[in-house]
Design an enzyme around this catalytic site. Sequence first.
Site, mmCIF file in Angstrom:
data_model
loop_
_atom_site.group_PDB
_atom_site.id
_atom_site.type_symbol
_atom_site.label_atom_id
_atom_site.label_comp_id
_atom_site.label_asym_id
_atom_site.label_seq_id
_atom_site.Cartn_x
_atom_site.Cartn_y
_atom_site.Cartn_z
ATOM 1 N N ASP A 61 -6.515 14.836 9.552
ATOM 2 C CA ASP A 61 -6.312 14.904 8.104
ATOM 3 C C ASP A 61 -5.500 13.721 7.572
ATOM 4 O OD1 ASP A 61 -7.705 17.092 7.200
ATOM 5 O OD2 ASP A 61 -6.038 18.499 7.404
ATOM 6 N N TYR B 212 -0.618 -0.892 10.272
ATOM 7 C CA TYR B 212 -0.865 -1.476 8.954
ATOM 8 C C TYR B 212 0.371 -1.346 8.063
ATOM 9 C CZ TYR B 212 -3.064 -2.105 4.350
ATOM 10 O OH TYR B 212 -3.385 -2.529 3.086
ATOM 11 N N LYS C 104 2.733 -4.222 6.217
ATOM 12 C CA LYS C 104 2.921 -4.274 4.759
ATOM 13 C C LYS C 104 4.403 -4.182 4.377
ATOM 14 C CE LYS C 104 -1.123 -4.927 2.992
ATOM 15 N NZ LYS C 104 -1.362 -6.117 2.171
ATOM 16 N N SER D 39 0.849 -1.188 0.000
ATOM 17 C CA SER D 39 0.000 0.000 0.000
ATOM 18 C C SER D 39 0.883 1.237 0.000
ATOM 19 C CB SER D 39 -0.888 0.005 1.249
ATOM 20 O OG SER D 39 -1.451 1.272 1.458
ATOM 21 N N SER D 40 0.372 2.314 -0.581
ATOM 22 C CA SER D 40 1.167 3.549 -0.626
ATOM 23 C C SER D 40 1.379 4.156 0.761
ATOM 24 C CB SER D 40 0.483 4.576 -1.538
ATOM 25 O OG SER D 40 -0.821 4.867 -1.069
ATOM 26 N N CYS D 41 0.610 3.704 1.756
ATOM 27 C CA CYS D 41 0.760 4.270 3.105
ATOM 28 C C CYS D 41 2.040 3.787 3.794
ATOM 29 C CB CYS D 41 -0.446 3.932 3.971
ATOM 30 S SG CYS D 41 -0.499 2.223 4.506
ATOM 31 N N HIS E 53 -12.439 3.806 3.586
ATOM 32 C CA HIS E 53 -11.556 4.858 3.087
ATOM 33 C C HIS E 53 -12.386 6.064 2.639
ATOM 34 C CE1 HIS E 53 -8.721 1.373 2.695
ATOM 35 N NE2 HIS E 53 -7.940 2.277 3.236
#
Length: 313
Positions: free
Chosen positions: A270, A137, A141, A108-110, A180
């Site tokens: 945010d 998370y 990953k 994931s990009s996170c 999301h």
Amino acid sequence: MLKNAKIFVAGSNGMVGSAIVRSLKRNGFTSIIEKSSKELDLKDQKAVQHFFKNEQPEYVFLAAAKVGGIHANNIYPATFIYDNLMIQSNVIHAAYENQVKKLLFLGSSCIYPKMAPQPLKEDYLLTGSLEPTNEAYAIAKIAGLKMCQFYQQQYGCNFISAMPTNLYGENDNFHLENSHVLPALLRKFIEAKQHNQSEVSIWGSGAPMREFLYVDDLAEACLFLMENYNEKETVNIGTGEDITIKQLAETIQKMVGFEGNLVFDTSKPDGTPRKLLDVSKINNLGWKHKINLEEGITKTINWLKVNEYRPFH
């Protein structure tokens, strides 16, 4: 991959897994193994080992994961790190033990550092601290990605990994608190219109920027990488384009036809200020996304209508 190769799609009931299954079928693959979490608990090591020994899949798409938005990640970090570590460790190790020809792990990009330069290049991984709201998370990953690299390094396994950007589309999670941002907004605006509400409340300031990829585009990218990429370095999958949450909300508002006001709740977090992927690597390999944001949102709305908004209940 031969059209009759045995392909296991882990997580085939989820948004990403079901899109990969659709893509495989569209492209003529005939021997796809699908298992629901009730049929096969990927957190259960013995069950996973038994499944691989009996089924002997040749290729594996590892799309199974415990996922959620900011709220879910904040409230259930132990669940997110445990479930994801167990799922990926069991599947990757069983794939190694049973001589799977190739495995694609989806991260994931996170996983990128919170304050990394934009757009995010693959080699920015582990160069800074993570976004606290999804650290559990992200760490899981990162471990999965590194596991694929180390199994390739030590055992010669053809295990590759890809990092998708924010995804949306058919079979998404539309829960108002645990989903999301895009599916949550879609639900909010549809229900606000249905109930003639005067306003819609949106988490945060609306200033963060996000990139969104329609899930069927991701599935095509996964199939492309499975057939064309064999390196240990990860590959970003995205559009290379982003918009603010405010712009996203206004786009969905317009497409749903909601005429009330937008209220931004700045007491809510945010998250990361910006999270745009550098997709030059996959573009240079020969893949590019086809579905733009408005087309993807339209497809998602149409799917919801066909399913009579069933995912809302």
